[in-house]
Design a protein around this motif. Structure first.
Motif, PDB file in Angstrom:
ATOM      1  N   HIS A  84       0.798  -1.425   0.069  1.00 41.29           N
ATOM      2  CA  HIS A  84      -0.029   0.167  -0.175  1.00 41.29           C
ATOM      3  C   HIS A  84       1.044   1.193   0.096  1.00 41.29           C
ATOM      4  O   HIS A  84       1.740   1.388   0.879  1.00 41.29           O
ATOM      5  CB  HIS A  84      -0.804   0.003   1.296  1.00 41.29           C
ATOM      6  N   ALA A  85       0.443   2.175  -0.748  1.00 43.44           N
ATOM      7  CA  ALA A  85       1.205   3.517  -0.848  1.00 43.44           C
ATOM      8  C   ALA A  85       2.752   3.232  -0.858  1.00 43.44           C
ATOM      9  O   ALA A  85       3.426   3.921  -0.184  1.00 43.44           O
ATOM     10  CB  ALA A  85       0.747   4.346   0.068  1.00 43.44           C
ATOM     11  N   GLY A  86       3.491   2.167  -1.712  1.00 40.24           N
ATOM     12  CA  GLY A  86       4.799   2.180  -1.767  1.00 40.24           C
ATOM     13  C   GLY A  86       5.402   1.519  -0.741  1.00 40.24           C
ATOM     14  O   GLY A  86       6.769   1.503  -0.621  1.00 40.24           O
ATOM     15  N   ARG A  87       4.810   0.785   0.349  1.00 37.51           N
ATOM     16  CA  ARG A  87       5.347   0.153   1.398  1.00 37.51           C
ATOM     17  C   ARG A  87       4.405  -1.104   1.448  1.00 37.51           C
ATOM     18  O   ARG A  87       3.602  -1.474   0.730  1.00 37.51           O
ATOM     19  CB  ARG A  87       4.820   0.776   2.743  1.00 37.51           C
ATOM     20  N   TRP A  88       5.315  -2.308   1.964  1.00 38.00           N
ATOM     21  CA  TRP A  88       4.818  -3.416   2.412  1.00 38.00           C
ATOM     22  C   TRP A  88       4.297  -3.714   3.618  1.00 38.00           C
ATOM     23  O   TRP A  88       5.291  -3.036   4.513  1.00 38.00           O
ATOM     24  CB  TRP A  88       5.821  -4.612   2.065  1.00 38.00           C
ATOM     25  N   TYR A  89       3.122  -4.162   4.089  1.00 40.58           N
ATOM     26  CA  TYR A  89       2.755  -4.585   5.403  1.00 40.58           C
ATOM     27  C   TYR A  89       2.595  -5.842   5.644  1.00 40.58           C
ATOM     28  O   TYR A  89       1.764  -6.666   4.802  1.00 40.58           O
ATOM     29  CB  TYR A  89       1.543  -3.466   5.721  1.00 40.58           C
ATOM     30  N   LEU A  90       2.809  -6.234   7.105  1.00 44.00           N
ATOM     31  CA  LEU A  90       2.388  -7.523   7.421  1.00 44.00           C
ATOM     32  C   LEU A  90       1.212  -7.404   8.356  1.00 44.00           C
ATOM     33  O   LEU A  90       1.312  -6.582   9.457  1.00 44.00           O
ATOM     34  CB  LEU A  90       3.395  -8.362   7.983  1.00 44.00           C
ATOM     35  N   THR A  91       0.046  -8.086   8.243  1.00 43.46           N
ATOM     36  CA  THR A  91      -0.947  -8.191   9.401  1.00 43.46           C
ATOM     37  C   THR A  91      -1.126  -9.466   9.988  1.00 43.46           C
ATOM     38  O   THR A  91      -1.022 -10.631   8.933  1.00 43.46           O
ATOM     39  CB  THR A  91      -2.314  -7.760   8.638  1.00 43.46           C
ATOM     40  N   GLY A  92      -1.237  -9.480  11.317  1.00 45.59           N
ATOM     41  CA  GLY A  92      -1.465 -11.083  11.786  1.00 45.59           C
ATOM     42  C   GLY A  92      -1.695 -10.499  13.313  1.00 45.59           C
ATOM     43  O   GLY A  92      -1.562  -9.759  13.878  1.00 45.59           O
ATOM     44  N   ALA A  93      -1.794 -11.875  14.035  1.00 42.34           N
ATOM     45  CA  ALA A  93      -2.092 -11.611  15.603  1.00 42.34           C
ATOM     46  C   ALA A  93      -0.552 -11.653  16.243  1.00 42.34           C
ATOM     47  O   ALA A  93       0.320 -12.113  15.862  1.00 42.34           O
ATOM     48  CB  ALA A  93      -2.687 -13.015  15.960  1.00 42.34           C
ATOM     49  N   ASP A  94      -0.602 -10.535  17.136  1.00 41.11           N
ATOM     50  CA  ASP A  94       0.675 -10.263  17.709  1.00 41.11           C
ATOM     51  C   ASP A  94       0.818 -10.787  19.137  1.00 41.11           C
ATOM     52  O   ASP A  94      -0.183 -10.817  19.989  1.00 41.11           O
ATOM     53  CB  ASP A  94       0.567  -8.560  17.832  1.00 41.11           C
ATOM     54  N   SER A  95       1.613 -11.539  19.540  1.00 41.75           N
ATOM     55  CA  SER A  95       1.960 -12.088  20.898  1.00 41.75           C
ATOM     56  C   SER A  95       2.164 -11.152  21.931  1.00 41.75           C
ATOM     57  O   SER A  95       1.492 -11.330  23.180  1.00 41.75           O
ATOM     58  CB  SER A  95       3.357 -12.935  20.748  1.00 41.75           C
ATOM     59  N   VAL A  96       2.554 -10.030  21.720  1.00 39.27           N
ATOM     60  CA  VAL A  96       2.659  -8.740  22.802  1.00 39.27           C
ATOM     61  C   VAL A  96       1.443  -8.185  23.163  1.00 39.27           C
ATOM     62  O   VAL A  96       1.121  -8.225  24.268  1.00 39.27           O
ATOM     63  CB  VAL A  96       3.925  -7.637  22.197  1.00 39.27           C
ATOM     64  N   SER A  97       0.425  -8.034  22.143  1.00 37.94           N
ATOM     65  CA  SER A  97      -0.902  -7.285  22.563  1.00 37.94           C
ATOM     66  C   SER A  97      -1.888  -8.221  22.497  1.00 37.94           C
ATOM     67  O   SER A  97      -3.003  -8.009  23.082  1.00 37.94           O
ATOM     68  CB  SER A  97      -1.099  -5.958  21.442  1.00 37.94           C
ATOM     69  N   GLY A  98      -1.730  -9.504  21.784  1.00 39.44           N
ATOM     70  CA  GLY A  98      -2.962 -10.447  21.624  1.00 39.44           C
ATOM     71  C   GLY A  98      -3.750  -9.938  20.770  1.00 39.44           C
ATOM     72  O   GLY A  98      -5.014 -10.883  20.589  1.00 39.44           O
ATOM     73  N   GLU A  99      -3.523  -9.109  19.810  1.00 39.76           N
ATOM     74  CA  GLU A  99      -4.584  -8.415  18.971  1.00 39.76           C
ATOM     75  C   GLU A  99      -3.953  -8.510  17.667  1.00 39.76           C
ATOM     76  O   GLU A  99      -2.872  -8.956  17.485  1.00 39.76           O
ATOM     77  CB  GLU A  99      -4.867  -7.040  19.259  1.00 39.76           C
TER      78      GLU A  99
END
Length: 334
Positions: free
Chosen positions: A181-196
């Protein structure tokens, strides 16, 4: 493409460079042991690639004399699409660099049939691009590819990550998907630190290790919608509000997508100090920014009447830019 397949192709690329390559050198360059190198050479032989084995203390592998890769069978339209994509993509790419795109295009041209290569060379000698090369930090190809495999195979990953405040830390993520998106790469997923479910920029990932285990992606999960919603909720240092007298088409082609929202003002929105712009009305522009110093030049480039509603610090920066421009334009210079 599996990792082993990619390394076999990498071995072929090294051997095509010419000369005799020792087994320890090949092992080091491919990141495998010497036994695996010999197995990869066997794969090339099975594919009909003539690899000569030279015995002795200074022995190794080389391609048979006179061997060349067969011409790449692309139609004119396919070759044009690939070459222009490589060259133009390097100027606004979220992966790699302009130099990498030009290097890949050069390799592709070398294996094209000569008549087609000559025609494409004529095009490339006369074409130019208005987009400048992207100077932002791109993620390593290894990080992107390993995350893609982990997301496909639903394997958790341990990452080192530096957040937007510059704080470094480690966490485990269940990668649900990757989004450009908009010239950048992003990873989305469940995070162990926040639990979200969280969104991470790939260029901020400093280390990556695929972990044992497996997970299931929630039914109906939409990576694109999740990334866009996460970016919209991201807090920014400055929330900027402006009134600009201009038509929407003029503004939308000159304001940064994803950071600016433009809303027409039903009551006109002017306060008598804006002049006129044909039949254009006043619109409200809202911007989010970490810094304000890039906004005054942007407003100057709009070349339309505007009013800074907030923050007040932006007004000071606009006045400072106006004074500098006035000095630069004076007879004899500043």
């Amino acid at each position: 493409m599996t990792t082993s397949t990619a390394r076999v192709l990498a071995l072929l690329e090294i051997l095509q460079g010419g000369g005799l390559r020792t087994v320890p050198d090949l092992a080091a360059r491919l990141g495998v042991d010497e036994r695996t190198v010999r197995r990869y050479v066997g794969h090339l032989l099975d594919l009909g690639v003539p690899v000569d084995s030279v015995r002795g203390r200074h022995g190794g592998y080389r391609l048979a004399a006179g061997y060349r890769m067969p011409p790449l069978m692309l139609t004119d339209e396919e070759a044009l699409a690939v070459l222009l994509g490589l060259l133009a993509g390097g100027r606004g790419s979220s992966v790699g660099s302009a130099a990498a795109g030009e290097s890949a295009a050069a390799k592709l041209r070398r294996v094209l049939p000569k008549p087609l290569a000559r025609r494409l060379d004529a095009l490339l000698e006369t074409v130019d691009f208005t987009a400048r090369p992207d100077t932002r930090t791109a993620p390593e190809a290894r990080v992107l590819l390993e995350l893609a495999e982990a997301a496909r195979d639903q394997r958790p990953v341990a990452i080192g990550y530096t957040d937007r405040q510059g704080r470094a830390g480690d966490r485990t993520v269940r990668p649900y998907g990757l989004v450009a998106h908009a010239g950048r790469w992003y990873l989305t997923g469940a995070d162990s630190v926040s639990g979200e479910v969280r969104t991470f920029r790939l260029d901020r990932i400093t280390a990556l290790t695929v972990q044992p285990g497996a997970f299931v992606v929630p039914a109906g999960f939409d990576p694109v919608a999740t990334v866009l919603e996460g970016l919209a909720r991201t807090p920014w240092t400055h929330e900027v509000s402006l009134r600009v007298r201009a038509d929407l088409a003029h503004l939308r082609t000159r304001l940064p997508a994803g950071l600016a929202t433009v809303t027409p003002l039903a009551d006109g929105g002017g306060d008598g100090d804006g002049g006129s712009d044909g039949d254009a009305g006043w619109v409200r522009v809202r911007l989010r920014a970490e810094r304000l110093d890039w906004i005054p030049p942007l407003l100057a480039a709009l070349d339309r009447p505007f009013v800074v509603e907030h923050p007040a610090a932006l007004r000071d920066l606009v006045r400072a830019l106006a004074r500098r421009l006035d000095e630069y334009a004076a007879d004899g210079g500043p």
